[in-house]
Design an enzyme around this catalytic site. Sequence first.
Site, PDB file in Angstrom:
ATOM      1  N   GLU A  85       2.855 169.631  54.183  1.00 23.54           N
ATOM      2  CA  GLU A  85       2.198 169.646  52.780  1.00 23.54           C
ATOM      3  C   GLU A  85       0.960 170.252  52.757  1.00 23.54           C
ATOM      4  O   GLU A  85      -0.003 170.122  53.762  1.00 23.54           O
ATOM      5  CB  GLU A  85       2.009 168.195  52.628  1.00 23.54           C
ATOM      6  N   LYS A 265      -0.254 156.315  51.736  1.00 23.44           N
ATOM      7  CA  LYS A 265       0.286 157.657  52.088  1.00 23.44           C
ATOM      8  C   LYS A 265      -0.456 158.729  52.317  1.00 23.44           C
ATOM      9  O   LYS A 265      -0.177 159.445  53.711  1.00 23.44           O
ATOM     10  CB  LYS A 265       1.436 157.648  50.884  1.00 23.44           C
ATOM     11  N   ASP A 281       6.663 158.951  68.014  1.00 24.63           N
ATOM     12  CA  ASP A 281       7.593 158.537  67.164  1.00 24.63           C
ATOM     13  C   ASP A 281       6.997 158.013  65.716  1.00 24.63           C
ATOM     14  O   ASP A 281       6.346 157.067  65.445  1.00 24.63           O
ATOM     15  CB  ASP A 281       8.375 157.212  67.644  1.00 24.63           C
ATOM     16  N   HIS A 378      -5.881 170.645  45.780  1.00 23.17           N
ATOM     17  CA  HIS A 378      -4.497 170.812  46.258  1.00 23.17           C
ATOM     18  C   HIS A 378      -3.722 171.622  45.719  1.00 23.17           C
ATOM     19  O   HIS A 378      -2.990 172.527  46.489  1.00 23.17           O
ATOM     20  CB  HIS A 378      -3.721 169.370  45.928  1.00 23.17           C
TER      21      HIS A 378
END
Length: 425
Positions: A85, A265, A281, A378
């Site tokens: 991202e 998130k 993991d 962004h």
Amino acid sequence: MAKVISGFSKLSKKEKIDWLATNFFNNQNEIIETIKQYWNADEALQRLHDDFIENTITNFYMPYGIAPNFVINDKEHVIPMVVEESSVVAAASLVAKFWSTRGGFKTKVISTTKVGHIHFMYSGNKEDLETYFETQKNNLLKATLSITKNMRKRGGGILDINLIDKTKSLTDYYQLHVCFETKDSMGANFINSCLEAIANEFRRNDIDIIMSILSNYVPECLVRSEVSCKVQDLGGENPEKFARKFQQAVKIAEIEPYRAVTHNKGIMNGIDAVVLATGNDFRAIEAGVHAYASKEGTYKSLSHCEIENGIFKFWIELPLAIGTVGGLTALHPMAKLSLDMMGRPSAPKLMEIIATAGLAQNFAALRALTTKGIQHGHMKMHLMNILNQMGASNEEKNIISKEFENSTVSHSAVVQKLKNLRKNS
């Protein structure tokens, strides 16, 4: 050849690729070349990667970046991040530099206990079961001695075993709740092996063992990371207003699940990136963290903020079950590089680093949201992706980038400017 196949795993890599290309693509030669171009030129290294999972046909590359300028407990760090991202690494780096001149990040590991369960059904008298458990408890521990020998030498092992009555939730359902200390190992295989040995020792005719498995919910394997400074030291045109809006943004995420999910998130953008870079993991981490965010019955923010006596404080507390030895951390060359980059940290130290990456990412997102808006930075980072999709030349990229230096990037605006540039050239 049929699209449903038996014995696929026994085929060679070439045969697997040929079968795939023939049955699921029209441009077989092009597909085969695409797959092969991501093979590592070092055959031994490629074989190592091939053996990580089953039915491997190629490698899938992810960008590996580094975020410098992190000061954690007065020690300088550079943090490796694997993420696709745009703006994640840049945001973490900017926030790291921002807090490096304001005392840096302060971290501590609260606890490192991990858990596993033997889930079983029992329809007899509860007192008889409790008596059986108490008489067998030492034998249950003895049954694992050969498995725990090396772990005990390192200061780990089984901490305790408890019988849990869950019959109010499900008829005849009980658990053996087992607590572990696995030191620098994530410990999944160790825990599961211990649980199966305990289950075999505990088994009898009136006890129906359903399964023995570790839990990825580890609310007692906790780490905290925080930053703080005087409100006036936050900088900007109006630091008091910024601090107040920032605090309100966090409080909204504490009471509104719709916001909390996106808020967390963003935290996981930073956490997962370091977890991936170290060969840990990330699915287990995600599951455990989100369960922890719901521990009070409602999904809430993982981070918190307070302003008291002119001091701004922002912190995160979350569960992280990770390892720095064993598994992929010992096999993947880039995982080894990541750990070397951070000074070969112990598992608790890596917990602190990972939590800090999450907190930094959250600070960056909230600062953007409460000031210029999230899209301003962004989309600037996303600009190159858009231009690459359009096949822009280096010259075109330079011209378009300059045109968006002082304006917000949008996909449609970039496409239009590129069309105009090409039309007039």
